[in-house]
Design a protein around this motif. Sequence first.
Motif, short mmCIF file in Angstrom:
data_model
loop_
_atom_site.label_atom_id
_atom_site.label_comp_id
_atom_site.label_asym_id
_atom_site.label_seq_id
_atom_site.Cartn_x
_atom_site.Cartn_y
_atom_site.Cartn_z
N LEU A 135 0.84 -1.21 0.00
CA LEU A 135 0.00 0.00 0.00
C LEU A 135 0.87 1.25 0.00
O LEU A 135 1.96 1.25 0.57
CB LEU A 135 -0.90 0.04 1.24
CG LEU A 135 -2.01 -0.97 1.35
CD1 LEU A 135 -2.68 -0.87 2.73
CD2 LEU A 135 -3.05 -0.76 0.26
N PRO A 136 0.36 2.34 -0.60
CA PRO A 136 1.06 3.62 -0.43
C PRO A 136 1.12 3.96 1.07
O PRO A 136 0.21 3.61 1.83
CB PRO A 136 0.17 4.62 -1.18
CG PRO A 136 -0.61 3.78 -2.15
CD PRO A 136 -0.78 2.44 -1.48
N ALA A 137 2.17 4.63 1.48
CA ALA A 137 2.39 4.89 2.90
C ALA A 137 1.21 5.58 3.57
O ALA A 137 0.83 5.22 4.69
CB ALA A 137 3.67 5.72 3.09
N ASN A 138 0.62 6.58 2.89
CA ASN A 138 -0.47 7.31 3.54
C ASN A 138 -1.70 6.42 3.75
O ASN A 138 -2.38 6.52 4.77
CB ASN A 138 -0.84 8.59 2.77
CG ASN A 138 -1.25 8.34 1.34
OD1 ASN A 138 -1.35 7.20 0.89
ND2 ASN A 138 -1.47 9.42 0.60
N GLN A 139 -1.98 5.51 2.81
CA GLN A 139 -3.11 4.58 2.97
C GLN A 139 -2.80 3.55 4.06
O GLN A 139 -3.64 3.24 4.90
CB GLN A 139 -3.40 3.86 1.65
CG GLN A 139 -3.96 4.76 0.58
CD GLN A 139 -4.17 4.02 -0.73
OE1 GLN A 139 -4.21 2.80 -0.76
NE2 GLN A 139 -4.30 4.78 -1.81
N ARG A 140 -1.58 3.03 4.05
CA ARG A 140 -1.17 2.03 5.04
C ARG A 140 -1.25 2.61 6.46
O ARG A 140 -1.78 2.00 7.38
CB ARG A 140 0.25 1.53 4.74
CG ARG A 140 0.75 0.50 5.73
CD ARG A 140 2.15 -0.02 5.41
NE ARG A 140 3.11 1.06 5.28
CZ ARG A 140 3.75 1.38 4.14
NH1 ARG A 140 3.52 0.69 3.05
NH2 ARG A 140 4.61 2.37 4.10
N ASP A 141 -0.75 3.83 6.61
CA ASP A 141 -0.76 4.47 7.93
C ASP A 141 -2.17 4.67 8.46
O ASP A 141 -2.44 4.41 9.63
CB ASP A 141 -0.03 5.81 7.87
CG ASP A 141 1.47 5.64 7.61
OD1 ASP A 141 1.98 4.51 7.75
OD2 ASP A 141 2.10 6.65 7.22
N VAL A 142 -3.08 5.12 7.59
CA VAL A 142 -4.46 5.34 8.02
C VAL A 142 -5.13 4.01 8.36
O VAL A 142 -5.81 3.89 9.39
CB VAL A 142 -5.26 6.10 6.93
CG1 VAL A 142 -6.74 6.11 7.26
CG2 VAL A 142 -4.74 7.52 6.78
#
Length: 188
Positions: A135-142
């Motif tokens: 996943l892109p980092a921003n999606q993974r983090d959320v």
Amino acid sequence: MNPPKTPSPSAAQEQHIADTVEREQLKLGNFIRRRVRDPTDADDILQDVFQEFIEACRLPAPIEQASAWLFRVARNRIIDRFRKKKETSLDDIDDGDDNEADRLDLLLPSGDAGPETAYTRAMLLQALHSALEALPANQRDVFIAHELEGISFKQMAAHSGVPVNTLLARKRYAVLSLRTQLQDFYND
């Protein structure tokens, strides 16, 4: 013979409250129990509704349609109860509650149920880890913050400065991506 005493306004008010509670208790209780599985929660909601009714009846503005008012308040309390349960974080679950249905490790196959099951568990964890890493980092983090750490979108928005709707969209894209990536694993 003395004429019968007319009840004082407060006595009449108390009688009205008692009559309404007696008349509506069974219907309202059944209404709540059909929507709330846990009998203790249902009883708590019923008591809360009647407590609020008593307080509202003692205010200067009268309640015009007591039955409709009671059912509306009950519906709101049920919604509030479900919202509270949805906002329970994983930290709260692990603090002795033992709410086993919500624990990710218990949804996975047991590691000690035999070699095939242990292998399946390891493969599932590896697939999940790989899918999260892709996943892109921003999606993974959320996704991790909301699903695994139990952080609300409002809390994330306040901490990061990113609007709630953007965070919601990122999580949605993460879920769609994870579903796609893990579909083959689940088909097997």
